[in-house]
Enzyme design. Structure first.
Site, mmCIF file in Angstrom:
data_model
loop_
_atom_site.group_PDB
_atom_site.id
_atom_site.type_symbol
_atom_site.label_atom_id
_atom_site.label_comp_id
_atom_site.label_asym_id
_atom_site.label_seq_id
_atom_site.Cartn_x
_atom_site.Cartn_y
_atom_site.Cartn_z
ATOM 1 C CB CYS A 22 -1.051 -0.133 1.662
ATOM 2 S SG CYS A 22 0.088 0.051 2.725
ATOM 3 C CG HIS A 51 4.222 -6.245 11.197
ATOM 4 N ND1 HIS A 51 3.405 -6.047 12.052
ATOM 5 C CD2 HIS A 51 5.853 -5.678 11.958
ATOM 6 C CE1 HIS A 51 3.724 -5.250 13.495
ATOM 7 N NE2 HIS A 51 4.301 -5.483 13.473
ATOM 8 C CG HIS A 134 -1.300 -4.246 15.516
ATOM 9 N ND1 HIS A 134 -0.891 -2.394 15.331
ATOM 10 C CD2 HIS A 134 -0.866 -5.401 14.644
ATOM 11 C CE1 HIS A 134 -0.710 -2.995 13.795
ATOM 12 N NE2 HIS A 134 -0.295 -4.994 13.335
ATOM 13 C CD GLU A 136 -2.603 0.971 12.804
ATOM 14 O OE1 GLU A 136 -4.011 1.770 12.875
ATOM 15 O OE2 GLU A 136 -2.297 0.667 12.132
ATOM 16 C CB SER A 234 -2.500 -6.730 11.816
ATOM 17 O OG SER A 234 -3.975 -6.444 12.091
ATOM 18 C CG ASN A 235 -2.315 -6.054 5.942
ATOM 19 O OD1 ASN A 235 -2.667 -7.243 4.654
ATOM 20 N ND2 ASN A 235 -1.282 -5.691 6.064
ATOM 21 C CB SER A 278 3.952 -4.794 4.628
ATOM 22 O OG SER A 278 2.968 -6.336 5.362
#
Length: 323
Positions: A22, A51, A134, A136, A234-235, A278
């Site tokens: 992204c 990550h 996390h 973030e 996470s994503n 990522s």
């Protein structure tokens, strides 16, 4: 069409689009690369810049040194803060130590930080929907004094949540959550606290949403879904969950082609393939190449939207380019 000998069994690869990097990840990686060009090695990076093991290993080879705490960094070398964001105390400490630092926080994460601060300044108590531990979440909670933000991880925690004043409540979210899971939590929060203030614009980032939508579009057709991404991402983890929920018969998170268990392909005729935000595109190409060595592969893109988002680099590392 495939140029693989026809005696191999057929395999249709449904290739999700968008997938992979992204704009925030691309920007963060460029920041480390530019920092190395400008100041030479070593450049320190607090936490993994993004990550993904392959990205981190490549930057290590260029001279980046990854650490978990600022205290591990010498004061005479630059330090970059990861794309996930950091508590306010980190740049404050870097400034106190007179360090050169570059903040690679994704602008969409910074947007959440600004929103949280705005709600706090308006006298509101804040709920953060996200995953404990996390980076973030740690960074977002660290924008405000202790106790200003309450973390909610799932619907079950809402029943026990007791705000000081239900009339002065707002919520923000981690940017990399499951869109559907988050909608469920938000609905429960709004049902219990009808006056809760939502984000000015949804916090889950465009890239997370788009990658999940692409997986939903191919999930029901996939005998097997492979998501390329790290177990700390996470994503990427959410993409596996979304794929299974969308109807994929099986789904696995893999670091790269070497992590494939070919026993998964027993009876598989249609493979869904995507990559977390990522994960570099060469890992996708390597998985397709590995499939071509065993199957007569036909690749069919499944595109739900096109992305054209670009985030500017911080001036401290873009000055040479601007000159």
């Amino acid at each position: 069409m495939s140029d693989v000998p026809s005696h191999l069994p057929p395999l249709t690869v449904l290739l999700a689009a968008p997938r992979g990097f992204c704009a925030g990840v691309d920007r963060a990686i460029q920041i480390v690369e530019r920092a190395l060009e400008k100041w030479g090695a070593p450049v320190y990076v607090r936490h993994e810049i993004v990550h993904n093991k392959h990205v981190v290993d490549r930057l290590k080879n260029l001279g980046a040194v990854f650490v978990e705490e600022l205290s591990e960094c010498p004061t005479d070398r630059p330090v970059v803060f990861s794309a996930h964001g950091v508590p306010k105390s980190v740049p404050q400490e870097a400034a106190r130590r007179e360090m050169i630092y570059v903040d690679a926080t994704c602008p969409l994460v910074s947007k959440v930080h600004v929103e949280a601060q705005r709600h706090f300044d308006a006298g509101k108590e804040i709920v953060l929907i996200g995953h404990a531990g996390h980076p973030e979440v740690v960074g977002t909670m660290g924008q405000l004094p202790d106790g200003a933000i309450t973390l909610i991880q799932d619907v079950s925690e809402i029943a026990d949540f007791a705000p000081k004043d239900p009339a002065k409540l707002a919520f923000v979210t981690q940017t990399t959550l499951s869109v559907d899971d988050t909608a469920e939590i938000v609905a429960a929060l709004q049902a219990r606290f009808p006056n809760v203030s939502p984000p000015h614009k949804e916090d889950i980032c465009y890239a997370t949403t788009n990658r999940q939508e692409a997986v939903k579009a191919l999930g029901a057709q996939a005998d097997l879904l492979l998501v390329i991404g790290s177990k700390t991402s996470s994503n990427s983890i959410r993409l596996v969950e979304v794929g299974l929920r969308a109807g994929a018969k099986a789904a696995y998170l893999i670091d790269d082609a070497q992590a494939i268990d070919w026993a998964w392909f027993e009876g598989v005729r249609t493979l869904g393939l995507t990559a977390g935000a990522s994960a570099p595109e060469d890992l996708v190409e390597a998985v397709i190449a590995a499939c071509r060595s065993r199957f007569a592969v036909s690749v069919q893109p499944v595109e739900v939207t096109r992305e054209d988002v670009i985030f500017k680099l911080p001036r401290v590392v873009s000055q040479a380019e601007d000159a």
